[in-house]
Design an enzyme around this catalytic site. Structure first.
Site, PDB file in Angstrom:
ATOM      1  N   LYS A   1      27.198  13.232  38.241  1.00 13.29           N
ATOM      2  CA  LYS A   1      26.136  14.160  37.830  1.00 13.29           C
ATOM      3  C   LYS A   1      24.812  13.864  38.524  1.00 13.29           C
ATOM      4  O   LYS A   1      24.461  12.695  38.679  1.00 13.29           O
ATOM      5  CB  LYS A   1      25.988  14.023  36.311  1.00 13.29           C
ATOM      6  CG  LYS A   1      24.996  14.952  35.682  1.00 13.29           C
ATOM      7  CD  LYS A   1      24.867  14.696  34.181  1.00 13.29           C
ATOM      8  CE  LYS A   1      23.819  13.647  33.862  1.00 13.29           C
ATOM      9  NZ  LYS A   1      23.293  13.676  32.490  1.00 13.29           N
TER      10      LYS A   1
ATOM     11  N   LYS B   1      26.260   4.693  28.339  1.00  9.51           N
ATOM     12  CA  LYS B   1      24.942   4.049  28.361  1.00  9.51           C
ATOM     13  C   LYS B   1      24.991   2.636  27.784  1.00  9.51           C
ATOM     14  O   LYS B   1      24.309   1.741  28.267  1.00  9.51           O
ATOM     15  CB  LYS B   1      23.912   4.898  27.609  1.00  9.51           C
ATOM     16  CG  LYS B   1      23.539   6.156  28.362  1.00  9.51           C
ATOM     17  CD  LYS B   1      22.284   6.782  27.798  1.00  9.51           C
ATOM     18  CE  LYS B   1      21.879   8.012  28.607  1.00  9.51           C
ATOM     19  NZ  LYS B   1      20.783   8.751  28.010  1.00  9.51           N
TER      20      LYS B   1
ATOM     21  N   LYS C   1      18.391  12.009  36.560  1.00 11.86           N
ATOM     22  CA  LYS C   1      17.066  11.423  36.801  1.00 11.86           C
ATOM     23  C   LYS C   1      17.166   9.911  36.951  1.00 11.86           C
ATOM     24  O   LYS C   1      16.345   9.295  37.599  1.00 11.86           O
ATOM     25  CB  LYS C   1      16.088  11.713  35.659  1.00 11.86           C
ATOM     26  CG  LYS C   1      16.573  12.671  34.614  1.00 11.86           C
ATOM     27  CD  LYS C   1      15.514  12.981  33.580  1.00 11.86           C
ATOM     28  CE  LYS C   1      16.148  13.743  32.410  1.00 11.86           C
ATOM     29  NZ  LYS C   1      15.322  14.477  31.576  1.00 11.86           N
TER      30      LYS C   1
HETATM   31  P1  TYM Z   1      18.506  15.612  28.973  1.00 11.16           P
HETATM   32  O1  TYM Z   1      17.025  15.445  28.913  1.00 11.16           O
HETATM   33  O2  TYM Z   1      19.332  14.491  29.469  1.00 11.16           O
HETATM   34  O3  TYM Z   1      18.857  16.873  29.840  1.00 11.16           O
HETATM   35  C1  TYM Z   1      18.270  18.124  29.562  1.00 11.16           C
HETATM   36  C2  TYM Z   1      19.245  19.246  29.819  1.00 11.16           C
HETATM   37  O4  TYM Z   1      19.631  19.253  31.197  1.00 11.16           O
HETATM   38  C3  TYM Z   1      21.051  19.294  31.289  1.00 11.16           C
HETATM   39  N1  TYM Z   1      21.435  18.566  32.525  1.00 11.16           N
HETATM   40  C4  TYM Z   1      22.175  19.108  33.492  1.00 11.16           C
HETATM   41  N2  TYM Z   1      22.751  20.318  33.616  1.00 11.16           N
HETATM   42  C5  TYM Z   1      23.459  20.561  34.747  1.00 11.16           C
HETATM   43  N3  TYM Z   1      23.608  19.640  35.750  1.00 11.16           N
HETATM   44  C6  TYM Z   1      23.046  18.412  35.654  1.00 11.16           C
HETATM   45  N4  TYM Z   1      23.187  17.530  36.657  1.00 11.16           N
HETATM   46  C7  TYM Z   1      22.296  18.089  34.484  1.00 11.16           C
HETATM   47  N5  TYM Z   1      21.606  16.991  34.079  1.00 11.16           N
HETATM   48  C8  TYM Z   1      21.094  17.305  32.863  1.00 11.16           C
HETATM   49  C9  TYM Z   1      21.538  18.570  30.041  1.00 11.16           C
HETATM   50  O5  TYM Z   1      22.866  18.913  29.729  1.00 11.16           O
HETATM   51  C10 TYM Z   1      20.554  19.087  29.015  1.00 11.16           C
HETATM   52  O6  TYM Z   1      20.960  20.359  28.540  1.00 11.16           O
HETATM   53  N6  TYM Z   1      19.930  15.009  24.211  1.00 11.16           N
HETATM   54  C11 TYM Z   1      19.392  15.972  25.151  1.00 11.16           C
HETATM   55  C12 TYM Z   1      18.079  16.542  24.692  1.00 11.16           C
HETATM   56  C13 TYM Z   1      18.132  17.146  23.332  1.00 11.16           C
HETATM   57  C14 TYM Z   1      18.685  18.415  22.985  1.00 11.16           C
HETATM   58  C15 TYM Z   1      18.491  18.534  21.584  1.00 11.16           C
HETATM   59  C16 TYM Z   1      19.314  19.427  23.708  1.00 11.16           C
HETATM   60  C17 TYM Z   1      17.634  16.569  22.215  1.00 11.16           C
HETATM   61  N7  TYM Z   1      17.855  17.408  21.174  1.00 11.16           N
HETATM   62  C18 TYM Z   1      18.932  19.655  20.878  1.00 11.16           C
HETATM   63  C19 TYM Z   1      19.754  20.543  22.991  1.00 11.16           C
HETATM   64  C20 TYM Z   1      19.564  20.650  21.628  1.00 11.16           C
HETATM   65  C21 TYM Z   1      19.171  15.260  26.487  1.00 11.16           C
HETATM   66  O7  TYM Z   1      19.044  14.072  26.546  1.00 11.16           O
HETATM   67  O8  TYM Z   1      19.051  16.104  27.545  1.00 11.16           O
END
Ligand code: TYM
Length: 330
Positions: free
Chosen positions: A192, A111, A195
């Site tokens: 991947k 990023k 969004k």
């Molecule tokens: P975020 O919002 O980017 O994504 C949310 C969850 O979706 C999963 N994910 C995917 N899984 C499979 N294939 C994909 N293409 C794909 N894109 C996204 C991500 O791995 C994630 O599990 N930092 C985290 C949010 C967070 C969090 C936490 C998660 C904040 N605190 C504590 C777990 C525990 C995030 O940005 O996820």
């Protein structure tokens, strides 16, 4: 009962990747764990968010959780920024995390490379994530593979803190779904599904028009062979569709390969599209029923009260262990 926790950022649109990698795992396991699911809005603001849109996206994500089958009686559902202890605990953890560790996070490297004016929040983001996890003595954290490194950092921080100050945190474990640990972009299946992708033809959004979803799956990139076989290196497009189908139907990769033996890609894609559209349409119907209901506020009020209580205790315990209190009069 063991504890399970995860969060999603309310940025942009929620994709099929988010659903399979994260929300669906929470739904499938909510009977087995004491479950916590939150909206990671403070993570979202590590990059600029339009304030007038952000609050709507927060509410929309809560409605989406419920629409996907998250049961409010089995989960503590809350908004991260409504619980100020997440940021407080994060600071105490930051003071127990090394610059070098954060510099090695691959998501930060990716990023920060895209924008030279990144915020310091983007750098310390994994510590806030550790705070989210460690506050609740979480045992397991369902995530997609892209977040695994962050959960591993939370483990390292917990172990370090426990050693320095005495037993304080449960050491968490990241768990990835049986198959869909990473759903890939339909147009470029080597990256991947995200969004933030520029080409939206490769991304399926949970609140997207159903015809558009069908079209995207039917025009997904495949290969010149005519064989539905899981092989990520040589057949990334077909492997991705197999993963999607297997995750949604609950079948194994082998079962899917067997089902489509001898079938052409057109027939296979039609089946994948039917399965995805059927799942997503159920989610959309329920979403439309609840997005404007009072139920959402009642659930969030309850979640905020419950989680603040736990988080406050953890914060006070950490402060005491670290010597952050008035000394005793001599
Ligand atoms: P975020 O919002 O980017 O994504 C949310 C969850 O979706 C999963 N994910 C995917 N899984 C499979 N294939 C994909 N293409 C794909 N894109 C996204 C991500 O791995 C994630 O599990 N930092 C985290 C949010 C967070 C969090 C936490 C998660 C904040 N605190 C504590 C777990 C525990 C995030 O940005 O996820």
């Amino acid at each position: 009962m063991k504890k399970m926790l995860t969060g999603l950022q309310p940025t942009g649109v929620i994709t099929l990747g988010n659903y399979i990698g994260s929300i669906k795992q929470m739904v499938d396991n909510q009977d087995m764990y004491d479950s916590y699911l939150f909206v990671a809005d403070m993570h979202a603001i590590t990059v600029y968010q339009d304030p007038s849109e952000l609050s709507n996206k927060i509410r929309s994500l809560i409605a989406l959780y419920l629409a996907c089958g998250i049961d409010p009686n089995k989960n503590k559902i809350f908004i991260q920024s409504e619980n100020e202890y997440h940021a407080n605990v994060s600071w105490l953890l930051e003071c127990n995390t090394y610059f070098g560790e954060l510099s090695r996070m691959t998501q930060f490297k990716d990023k920060s490379m895209k924008n030279e004016n990144f915020t310091s929040g983007l750098f310390t983001y994994p510590v806030l994530m550790a705070s989210d996890i460690l506050i609740y003595d979480t045992d397991i954290v369902p995530v997609g593979v892209d977040q695994k490194q962050h959960v591993e950092l939370a483990r390292d921080i917990a172990i370090r803190f426990n050693k320095k100050y005495g037993d304080t945190f449960v050491v968490p474990t990241p768990v990835m779904s049986r198959v869909g640990t990473k759903i890939m972009d339909l147009q470029d299946p080597t990256k991947k599904m995200s969004k933030s992708s520029e080409n939206k033809k490769g991304v399926i959004m949970l609140l997207e028009d159903l015809d558009s979803i069908r079209k995207k799956i039917m025009s997904a990139t495949t290969d010149s062979e005519m064989c539905v076989k899981y092989d990520v290196i040589n057949k990334p497009g077909i492997s991705n569709l197999i993963t999607m189908y297997a995750s949604i139907t609950g079948k194994s990769i082998e079962e899917v390969e067997f089902m489509f033996e001898g079938k052409n890609y057109g027939e296979f894609k039609r089946e994948v599209a039917d399965a995805v559209v059927s799942e997503v349409s159920k989610i959309q119907n329920r979403y439309n029923e609840i997005i404007n209901s009072k139920e959402i506020d009642e659930i969030l009020d309850k979640g905020r009260e419950f989680t603040r209580e736990i988080a406050k205790k953890k914060y006070e315990d950490m402060k005491k262990k670290m010597g952050l209190f008035r000394g005793i009069e001599k």
